[in-house]
Design a protein around this motif. Structure first.
Motif, PDB file in Angstrom:
ATOM      1  N   LEU A 197      54.525 -11.066  68.450  1.00  0.00           N
ATOM      2  CA  LEU A 197      55.651 -12.262  69.218  1.00  0.00           C
ATOM      3  C   LEU A 197      56.156 -12.921  70.653  1.00  0.00           C
ATOM      4  O   LEU A 197      55.358 -11.742  71.084  1.00  0.00           O
ATOM      5  CB  LEU A 197      57.182 -11.857  68.674  1.00  0.00           C
ATOM      6  CG  LEU A 197      58.685 -12.282  69.911  1.00  0.00           C
ATOM      7  CD1 LEU A 197      58.861 -13.505  68.911  1.00  0.00           C
ATOM      8  CD2 LEU A 197      59.765 -11.252  69.889  1.00  0.00           C
ATOM      9  N   VAL A 198      55.551 -13.765  70.963  1.00  0.00           N
ATOM     10  CA  VAL A 198      55.815 -13.907  72.550  1.00  0.00           C
ATOM     11  C   VAL A 198      56.914 -14.969  72.809  1.00  0.00           C
ATOM     12  O   VAL A 198      57.286 -15.474  71.987  1.00  0.00           O
ATOM     13  CB  VAL A 198      54.172 -15.732  72.444  1.00  0.00           C
ATOM     14  CG1 VAL A 198      54.020 -16.371  74.065  1.00  0.00           C
ATOM     15  CG2 VAL A 198      52.971 -14.873  71.935  1.00  0.00           C
ATOM     16  N   LEU A 199      57.226 -14.657  74.136  1.00  0.00           N
ATOM     17  CA  LEU A 199      58.380 -15.032  74.194  1.00  0.00           C
ATOM     18  C   LEU A 199      58.998 -15.703  75.656  1.00  0.00           C
ATOM     19  O   LEU A 199      58.288 -15.461  75.823  1.00  0.00           O
ATOM     20  CB  LEU A 199      59.866 -13.969  73.899  1.00  0.00           C
ATOM     21  CG  LEU A 199      60.178 -13.358  73.219  1.00  0.00           C
ATOM     22  CD1 LEU A 199      61.445 -12.365  73.500  1.00  0.00           C
ATOM     23  CD2 LEU A 199      60.942 -14.806  71.530  1.00  0.00           C
ATOM     24  N   ASP A 200      59.424 -17.531  75.467  1.00  0.00           N
ATOM     25  CA  ASP A 200      58.990 -17.809  77.213  1.00  0.00           C
ATOM     26  C   ASP A 200      60.677 -17.654  77.328  1.00  0.00           C
ATOM     27  O   ASP A 200      61.603 -17.993  76.948  1.00  0.00           O
ATOM     28  CB  ASP A 200      59.170 -19.573  76.828  1.00  0.00           C
ATOM     29  CG  ASP A 200      59.642 -20.224  77.990  1.00  0.00           C
ATOM     30  OD1 ASP A 200      59.881 -19.740  79.239  1.00  0.00           O
ATOM     31  OD2 ASP A 200      59.764 -21.142  77.275  1.00  0.00           O
ATOM     32  N   ASP A 218      56.403  -8.979  71.950  1.00  0.00           N
ATOM     33  CA  ASP A 218      54.712  -8.055  72.018  1.00  0.00           C
ATOM     34  C   ASP A 218      54.429  -9.202  73.904  1.00  0.00           C
ATOM     35  O   ASP A 218      53.588  -8.225  74.274  1.00  0.00           O
ATOM     36  CB  ASP A 218      53.791  -9.029  70.820  1.00  0.00           C
ATOM     37  CG  ASP A 218      53.809  -8.006  70.014  1.00  0.00           C
ATOM     38  OD1 ASP A 218      54.169  -7.092  69.705  1.00  0.00           O
ATOM     39  OD2 ASP A 218      54.696  -8.816  69.525  1.00  0.00           O
ATOM     40  N   PHE A 219      54.420  -9.944  73.916  1.00  0.00           N
ATOM     41  CA  PHE A 219      54.286 -10.974  75.016  1.00  0.00           C
ATOM     42  C   PHE A 219      55.864 -11.406  75.496  1.00  0.00           C
ATOM     43  O   PHE A 219      56.349 -11.984  74.146  1.00  0.00           O
ATOM     44  CB  PHE A 219      53.660 -11.599  74.789  1.00  0.00           C
ATOM     45  CG  PHE A 219      51.916 -10.918  74.400  1.00  0.00           C
ATOM     46  CD1 PHE A 219      50.907 -10.536  75.433  1.00  0.00           C
ATOM     47  CD2 PHE A 219      51.897 -11.462  73.308  1.00  0.00           C
ATOM     48  CE1 PHE A 219      49.801  -9.992  74.789  1.00  0.00           C
ATOM     49  CE2 PHE A 219      50.254 -10.953  72.419  1.00  0.00           C
ATOM     50  CZ  PHE A 219      49.101  -9.805  74.374  1.00  0.00           C
ATOM     51  N   LEU A 220      55.504 -12.006  76.886  1.00  0.00           N
ATOM     52  CA  LEU A 220      56.468 -12.365  77.584  1.00  0.00           C
ATOM     53  C   LEU A 220      56.470 -12.970  79.025  1.00  0.00           C
ATOM     54  O   LEU A 220      55.728 -12.569  79.625  1.00  0.00           O
ATOM     55  CB  LEU A 220      58.249 -11.538  77.576  1.00  0.00           C
ATOM     56  CG  LEU A 220      59.388 -12.150  78.741  1.00  0.00           C
ATOM     57  CD1 LEU A 220      60.252 -11.387  77.766  1.00  0.00           C
ATOM     58  CD2 LEU A 220      59.521 -11.913  79.643  1.00  0.00           C
ATOM     59  N   LEU A 221      57.182 -14.449  78.934  1.00  0.00           N
ATOM     60  CA  LEU A 221      56.598 -14.872  80.131  1.00  0.00           C
ATOM     61  C   LEU A 221      57.568 -15.714  81.310  1.00  0.00           C
ATOM     62  O   LEU A 221      59.025 -16.027  80.294  1.00  0.00           O
ATOM     63  CB  LEU A 221      55.436 -16.439  79.551  1.00  0.00           C
ATOM     64  CG  LEU A 221      54.202 -15.821  79.609  1.00  0.00           C
ATOM     65  CD1 LEU A 221      53.556 -16.635  77.703  1.00  0.00           C
ATOM     66  CD2 LEU A 221      53.548 -16.070  80.205  1.00  0.00           C
ATOM     67  N   CYS A 222      57.607 -16.176  82.165  1.00  0.00           N
ATOM     68  CA  CYS A 222      58.747 -15.825  82.550  1.00  0.00           C
ATOM     69  C   CYS A 222      57.745 -16.677  84.688  1.00  0.00           C
ATOM     70  O   CYS A 222      57.099 -16.206  84.162  1.00  0.00           O
ATOM     71  CB  CYS A 222      59.920 -15.887  83.443  1.00  0.00           C
ATOM     72  SG  CYS A 222      59.396 -13.783  84.137  1.00  0.00           S
ATOM     73  N   SER A 223      59.262 -17.200  84.352  1.00  0.00           N
ATOM     74  CA  SER A 223      58.635 -17.939  86.464  1.00  0.00           C
ATOM     75  C   SER A 223      59.176 -17.377  87.298  1.00  0.00           C
ATOM     76  O   SER A 223      60.867 -18.011  86.960  1.00  0.00           O
ATOM     77  CB  SER A 223      58.096 -19.521  85.841  1.00  0.00           C
ATOM     78  OG  SER A 223      57.474 -19.763  86.319  1.00  0.00           O
ATOM     79  N   ALA A 224      58.957 -17.035  88.750  1.00  0.00           N
ATOM     80  CA  ALA A 224      60.033 -16.453  89.702  1.00  0.00           C
ATOM     81  C   ALA A 224      60.341 -17.750  90.177  1.00  0.00           C
ATOM     82  O   ALA A 224      61.151 -17.061  90.951  1.00  0.00           O
ATOM     83  CB  ALA A 224      59.025 -15.617  90.145  1.00  0.00           C
ATOM     84  N   TYR A 225      59.647 -18.785  90.295  1.00  0.00           N
ATOM     85  CA  TYR A 225      60.295 -20.092  91.279  1.00  0.00           C
ATOM     86  C   TYR A 225      62.203 -20.562  90.020  1.00  0.00           C
ATOM     87  O   TYR A 225      62.703 -21.425  91.417  1.00  0.00           O
ATOM     88  CB  TYR A 225      59.815 -21.243  91.081  1.00  0.00           C
ATOM     89  CG  TYR A 225      59.510 -21.610  90.080  1.00  0.00           C
ATOM     90  CD1 TYR A 225      58.588 -21.491  89.450  1.00  0.00           C
ATOM     91  CD2 TYR A 225      60.133 -23.337  90.051  1.00  0.00           C
ATOM     92  CE1 TYR A 225      58.089 -22.244  88.618  1.00  0.00           C
ATOM     93  CE2 TYR A 225      60.155 -23.944  89.369  1.00  0.00           C
ATOM     94  CZ  TYR A 225      58.846 -23.610  88.206  1.00  0.00           C
ATOM     95  OH  TYR A 225      59.383 -24.058  87.022  1.00  0.00           O
ATOM     96  N   LYS A 226      62.322 -19.979  89.810  1.00  0.00           N
ATOM     97  CA  LYS A 226      63.943 -20.206  88.117  1.00  0.00           C
ATOM     98  C   LYS A 226      64.480 -18.784  88.801  1.00  0.00           C
ATOM     99  O   LYS A 226      65.650 -19.140  88.140  1.00  0.00           O
ATOM    100  CB  LYS A 226      63.177 -19.978  87.560  1.00  0.00           C
ATOM    101  CG  LYS A 226      62.416 -20.423  86.284  1.00  0.00           C
ATOM    102  CD  LYS A 226      62.468 -22.375  86.613  1.00  0.00           C
ATOM    103  CE  LYS A 226      61.319 -23.264  86.117  1.00  0.00           C
ATOM    104  NZ  LYS A 226      61.257 -24.706  85.671  1.00  0.00           N
ATOM    105  N   PHE A 227      63.835 -18.013  89.172  1.00  0.00           N
ATOM    106  CA  PHE A 227      65.215 -16.909  89.889  1.00  0.00           C
ATOM    107  C   PHE A 227      64.774 -16.334  91.772  1.00  0.00           C
ATOM    108  O   PHE A 227      64.500 -15.495  91.952  1.00  0.00           O
ATOM    109  CB  PHE A 227      64.822 -15.619  88.847  1.00  0.00           C
ATOM    110  CG  PHE A 227      63.360 -14.875  88.607  1.00  0.00           C
ATOM    111  CD1 PHE A 227      62.873 -13.813  89.591  1.00  0.00           C
ATOM    112  CD2 PHE A 227      63.057 -14.891  87.703  1.00  0.00           C
ATOM    113  CE1 PHE A 227      62.146 -13.115  89.432  1.00  0.00           C
ATOM    114  CE2 PHE A 227      61.949 -14.905  87.619  1.00  0.00           C
ATOM    115  CZ  PHE A 227      61.219 -13.488  88.200  1.00  0.00           C
TER     116      PHE A 227
END
Ligand SMILES: Cc1ncc(COP(=O)(O)O)c(C=O)c1O
Length: 410
Positions: A197-200, A218-227
């Motif tokens: 499972l790969v979560l955006d 299993d994996f998760l992606l995020c982006s610091a400029y949104k928080f």
């Protein structure tokens, strides 16, 4: 911890960008889903890195040691934010899209013709394109259907995840409609067939606390400029997974986790800012640990943003000619991102009308191009999207409503 008007007013003082004016009027930032403004402690952390310890990593002198230490501490801080096992499960990259490509490329090396990857019609292209590229090697990519009400069809997800499925790639929240997806269902179904499972979480992370271990992803992606942080992508990998991936990397590169998927020199100053952004969020919460404070802060911020978005939705749908897309606000599991169309006016015309009056919102498909196409809105220029952030106010929303009412009546 409660985050209400006094906290909102106090936090606004921390964001220097909110002092910006246009023709003598303050500007209103409701463009957070494309990137939030940045508080002073984050700006200070970036500056301080350049002033005090700008160096490459793994050297034998103090600025390099300090850089190594800062990067490791940033991984620890992000691990606390996401509920991750520890710093070795947090990798950094240029942005979420680059990390998603790197991950898809590495996972794709394990796949053979006829293997299946499940994506969704609602996702941002960053969680679709990298997987669709695997079609070149005979991988079958299947899409979970988006219903007209703005939710993914759970029965379709159940049908599409089958015994040939190797990877399920799903967003936690839609950056176009604010829908919060049923990732527990995606986890159950993917686990049942032994798929990864790969979560955006790019749109989810700014609005809700995350617990990667409770989700069991299993994996998760995020982006610091949104928080409230700088432009840095983040990848969480469940311990033991990254070590076995054939990532794109140099022979000279550290091949252990979390570096195994990080190519080249990272943006150290921005990473210092990521650490400061999580600490800043946590400073609005209560608890003995950074994790507890971050979760408590996110719960308070979520409630504030949710009430503003619900207010906006109630008011805007009373303006003649306005259609609100997506789910309502009866459940707290709804991101504070609201998209509308206005009869007789393209989203870009409405956005320009508002922008000229100092109200900043986005128009178009926001790279959720498939969702906009499925909803039949591509030819109409997509949607007009408003996003609430911790610094958003009722006055911001009222200004937005006035601008929309003006153009809708014209
Ligand atoms: C839901 C979602 N996923 C992925 C991305 C891509 O993130 P990045 O700009 O870090 O590549 C975005 C950016 O808008 C997004 O909103």
């Amino acid at each position: 911890m409660a985050f209400s008007k006094p906290e909102n007013q106090r936090c606004r003082l921390d964001f220097p960008a909110l002092a910006r004016t246009l023709e003598g009027q303050p500007v209103t930032f409701l463009d957070g889903p494309a990137g939030t403004q940045v508080p002073r402690p984050v700006i200070d952390a970036v500056v301080s890195y350049y002033v005090n310890c700008n160096a490459n990593t793994h050297g034998q002198f103090i600025t390099s040691w300090e850089s190594d230490k800062m990067i490791w501490e940033a991984r620890e801080t992000v691990a606390a934010f996401l509920g991750a096992h520890g710093p070795a499960s947090i990798s950094f990259g240029a942005n979420m899209t680059s990390l998603a490509f790197a991950l898809a490329h590495a996972l794709g090396r394990r796949l053979v013709e006829g293997d299946e990857v499940v994506i969704t019609q609602l996702d941002h292209e960053a969680n679709r394109g990298p997987w669709l590229m695997l079609e070149e090697k005979g991988v079958v990519v299947r899409e979970v259907v988006l219903r007209p009400d703005g939710r993914l069809d759970p029965e379709d997800m159940t049908r599409k995840i089958g015994k040939r499925t190797r990877i399920v790639a799903v967003g936690m929240a839609s950056n176009a409609l604010g829908t919060v997806n049923d990732v527990a269902l995606a986890r159950r179904l993917s686990q049942h067939v032994g798929a990864l499972l790969v979560l955006d979480a790019v749109h989810y992370a700014p609005h809700f606390p995350i617990d990667v271990r409770a989700i069991g992803t299993d994996f998760l992606l995020c982006s610091a400029y949104k928080f409230y942080g700088p432009h840095v992508g983040i990848l969480y990998s469940r311990p033991g997974l990254l070590e076995h991936l054939r990532t794109d990397r140099l022979s000279t590169q550290d091949d252990s986790a979390p570096s195994r998927i990080e190519t080249g020199t990272l943006n150290h100053a921005a990473i210092a800012g990521v650490k400061a952004a999580v600490e800043y969020i946590a400073s609005w919460g209560e608890g003995a640990t950074l994790r507890e404070r971050a979760v408590s802060a996110m719960e308070g911020i979520a409630a504030w943003e949710h009430s503003l978005a619900a207010y906006y939705t109630n008011q805007v749908q009373q303006i003649s000619g306005v259609t609100v897309w997506g789910t309502d606000f009866s459940s707290p599991r709804r991101a504070p991102t609201v998209s509308i169309t206005v009869n007789g006016h393209s989203p870009s015309d409405v956005a320009r009308h508002l922008g000229e009056r100092g109200v900043f919102v986005w128009d178009g498909n926001f790279y959720a191009a498939r969702a906009v196409e499925v909803l039949g809105l591509a030819a109409r220029g997509g949607l007009l999207r408003t996003g609430m952030s911790m610094y958003s106010t009722r006055e911001d929303v009222d200004r937005l409503l006035a601008g929309i009412a003006e153009i809708a009546a014209s």
